[in-house]
Design an enzyme around this catalytic site. Structure first.
Site, PDB file in Angstrom:
ATOM      1  N   ASN A   1       1.166 -51.500   1.716  1.00 10.65           N
ATOM      2  CA  ASN A   1       0.226 -50.406   1.511  1.00 10.65           C
ATOM      3  C   ASN A   1      -1.192 -50.943   1.621  1.00 10.65           C
ATOM      4  O   ASN A   1      -1.737 -51.509   0.677  1.00 10.65           O
ATOM      5  CB  ASN A   1       0.456 -49.766   0.136  1.00 10.65           C
ATOM      6  CG  ASN A   1      -0.363 -48.503  -0.068  1.00 10.65           C
ATOM      7  OD1 ASN A   1      -1.224 -48.179   0.743  1.00 10.65           O
ATOM      8  ND2 ASN A   1      -0.085 -47.786  -1.144  1.00 10.65           N
TER       9      ASN A   1
ATOM     10  N   ASP B   1      15.551 -43.738  20.025  1.00 11.48           N
ATOM     11  CA  ASP B   1      16.552 -43.408  19.021  1.00 11.48           C
ATOM     12  C   ASP B   1      17.662 -42.541  19.615  1.00 11.48           C
ATOM     13  O   ASP B   1      17.408 -41.698  20.482  1.00 11.48           O
ATOM     14  CB  ASP B   1      15.855 -42.662  17.874  1.00 11.48           C
ATOM     15  CG  ASP B   1      16.781 -42.345  16.733  1.00 11.48           C
ATOM     16  OD1 ASP B   1      17.247 -43.293  16.076  1.00 11.48           O
ATOM     17  OD2 ASP B   1      17.040 -41.149  16.476  1.00 11.48           O
TER      18      ASP B   1
ATOM     19  N   GLU C   1      19.119 -46.861  21.796  1.00 10.82           N
ATOM     20  CA  GLU C   1      20.149 -47.005  20.770  1.00 10.82           C
ATOM     21  C   GLU C   1      21.429 -46.344  21.276  1.00 10.82           C
ATOM     22  O   GLU C   1      21.521 -45.117  21.355  1.00 10.82           O
ATOM     23  CB  GLU C   1      19.705 -46.355  19.458  1.00 10.82           C
ATOM     24  CG  GLU C   1      20.742 -46.507  18.350  1.00 10.82           C
ATOM     25  CD  GLU C   1      20.446 -45.674  17.127  1.00 10.82           C
ATOM     26  OE1 GLU C   1      20.818 -46.096  16.020  1.00 10.82           O
ATOM     27  OE2 GLU C   1      19.839 -44.584  17.274  1.00 10.82           O
TER      28      GLU C   1
END
Length: 615
Positions: free
Chosen positions: A132, A328, A357
């Site tokens: 972060n 994906d 993928e």
């Protein structure tokens, strides 16, 4: 009365003036190979508007669809120079809206940009869980889900700034290429941190940063001679996408009549894409079924959808200076449509690498999806996809280090995987990995660092492009079967202010974390220097006593790898390996820096490996 009419006309004109709300893509580039550009124009009841370009830019077609809130304007950009043109929208003879549409200058040699290859090592990050760097964007007014680190499936606040902050860590480790799971806006009300239910195709999620921040990430990587891969999602969008909520036409998605919200879950049987015996109903259930309730399935058999997606992909490549894609759920798409999408991109960028993928468990089935597959050619199909992921090697690695030698167990599983390399049209261009964001963590399955070292010795010396998953290099573990996805996507220690353990620094790491890190660092940085491992041929030997021996070699360099998965020291008679050794009599182990005499015998300690540069 006259004043009232005038005021009413002004109000109506103002309302009409604001009807055009979006034009996508918002700008483009001159000099693209494909001169056709399809502009999506969106606004309330805009179908009666007539678009007109200044600067001699030709409009080839204006297409209306079912939804009156859309116009699709196809223009010819051939010969268009960098400029800010005027795109006027007229109602009759009156111009009611003018948009300044820019054609930008491309970066020099943009079309021939290099991409990732087997000389690279890819590092997979879950951005929400890595670091972060800017707590101010943890929760934003225009996104539904707010930060809550107490939830394993919630937003934790990792962002682009956190990645940039720790690029020196990745460079020290020896990483050359960064793959982030999707960074585009995902505005689902819950479980949105993974980013695979995208709600805006042209916008970085504000909890990660801005579009400029994403471009800056690429720039910072390029300064370090590193590369950026974007995780691209074609099969499905998020239910909160502004387009999904107001579809141009129903055939932009696979809408199942009679089902609630048009949802029907995929049967996930990807073999139906090429199984000559498969029924049409089963094939449709796989290809047209939704991946999940929040992920409407896009219809790539609609050419307008494919063009929209391809232009978006090209836009991000040009805008951010991308070096590659990972796609994906590639094999869930309409296979003709996704091949068209892929070809549009690789036609524009011939060297651009895209790994899909294809989560299957048979080499013949996976190799079907690689570009120029002889198996797919039997039915006249070519995916044009340069690279696929080696899931069968992943399957083997999840078992071998707990097994003794056998006919089909132990290191024999690995040998058998490589025995099928002949099925792939480009064996160096496949992604090899021990784990990723969807699998159990390797260090959970095999908690002994010795097994990790054996796996990395293999992954980083075999053919293909190695991929590491964030945190494995410090021993991070996680069991998906006992805690869900959040367990395998934990926060990287040190990525948040106040973390007790900062694994980004040597002094902040534990002794165990440093053992993992130091081994990985040494192996990765050595790998950068060895062309035999990058592009060489492979010669391997059937494992004996759970010991696997192979050579990677070119005309000028040769590496011998010995992986002893046996619980006892093994002594190798080197006469058996004379074909691989050739006239070399010495080797230097790249981990220990020790020299070994290779004339007669070689002793390899239990559960250890040797990576020998031959001399």
């Amino acid at each position: 009365m006259k004043k009232i009419i005038t005021l009413s006309a002004i109000v109506c004109s103002a309302i009409f003036y604001t009807q055009v709300q979006k034009v996508e893509p918002a700008f483009w580039w001159s000099g693209m190979k494909n001169p056709e550009l399809q502009l999506l124009v969106y606004g309330k009841d805009i179908q009666n508007l007539q678009p007109e370009f200044s600067g001699g830019i030709k409009i080839k077609e204006v297409k209306k669809v079912e939804n009156p809130n859309y116009l699709f304007v196809t223009i010819d950009t051939n010969g268009v120079q960098p400029q800010k043109a005027k795109l006027n929208f007229k109602n009759g003879n009156k111009t009611v809206k003018t948009i300044h549409y820019e054609f930008k200058q491309r970066q020099q040699n943009s079309a021939n940009r290099d991409s990732y290859t087997s000389s690279d090592v890819m590092y997979l990050i879950m951005p929400d869980r890595f670091a972060n760097g800017n707590p101010k964007n943890d929760s934003t007014p225009d996104t539904a889900e707010k930060v809550d680190r107490s939830k394993t499936g919630g937003r934790h606040g990792g962002d682009i700034a956190g990645i940039v902050k720790n690029l020196d860590y990745l460079q020290e480790l020896g990483i050359t290429t960064l793959w982030n799971t999707p960074l585009l806006e995902d505005n689902e009300p819950g479980f949105s941190y993974h980013g695979y239910a995208q709600s805006d195709y042209y916008k970085i999620d504000p909890r990660y940063g801005t579009n400029d921040d994403f471009k800056n990430l690429a720039d910072e990587l390029h300064k370090r001679k590193m590369k950026l891969v974007m995780d691209y999602v074609t099969n499905h969008w998020g239910s909160k996408s502004w387009i999904i909520k107001d579809l141009p036409s129903k055939d932009w998605i696979h809408y199942w009549e009679g089902q609630e919200n048009g949802f029907k879950r995929s049967n996930y049987k990807m073999t139906t894409q090429f199984d000559i015996n498969a029924s049409k109903v089963d094939a449709a259930d796989c290809m047209d079924g939704w991946f999940d309730t929040t992920m409407p399935d896009m219809n790539q058999s609609n050419p307008m959808v494919v063009t929209y997606m391809a232009q978006n992909a090209i836009w991000w490549i040009e805008y951010a200076g991308l070096d590659g894609f990972r796609v994906d759920t590639y094999s869930y798409n309409d296979k003709k449509g996704i091949a068209d999408w892929t070809k549009k991109i690789t036609d524009e960028y011939p060297k651009f690498n895209i790994v899909g993928e294809v989560w299957m468990h048979d080499q013949a089935q996976m190799s079907y999806w690689q570009k120029d597959s002889k198996i797919a050619a039997i039915e006249g199909y070519n995916s044009y996809l340069p690279s696929v992921m080696d899931f069968t090697l992943h399957d083997a690695l999840g078992q071998v280090f707990r097994e003794d030698s056998g006919w089909d167990s132990g290191m024999q599983r690995v040998y058998d995987n490589f025995a099928n390399d002949f099925l792939y049209p480009d064996i160096n261009n496949i992604l090899v990995f021990a784990e990723n964001h969807d699998t159990n963590r390797f260090n959970q399955i095999f908690p002994d660092v010795k097994d990790y070292k054996l796996a990395m010795s293999l992954i980083l010396t075999v053919r293909g492009i190695p991929q590491l998953y964030y945190g494995s290099e410090i021993g991070m573990a996680g069991d998906k079967n006992n805690g869900g996805d959040g367990e395998i996507r934990k926060d990287f220690p040190g990525g948040w202010a106040g973390d007790a353990n900062n694994a980004f620094t040597k002094s902040g790491r534990t002794a165990s974390q440093n053992e993992y890190f130091d081994y990985t660092k040494k192996l990765l940085n050595w790998r950068k220097t060895n062309e035999a491992v990058h592009f060489g041929k492979t010669l391997h030997y059937i494992p004996n006593n759970n010991v696997y021996v192979y050579f990677r070699y070119t005309d000028s360099k040769r590496v011998m790898v010995v992986i002893n998965n046996n619980k006892e020291t093994q002594n190798l008679d080197l006469k058996r390996f004379s074909e691989g050794l050739k006239d070399f009599t010495k080797g230097k182990d790249i981990i220990s820096d020790k020299d070994f005499d290779l004339k007669t015998n070689l002793s390899v300690p239990a559960k250890s490996s040797l990576i020998l540069e031959l001399k």
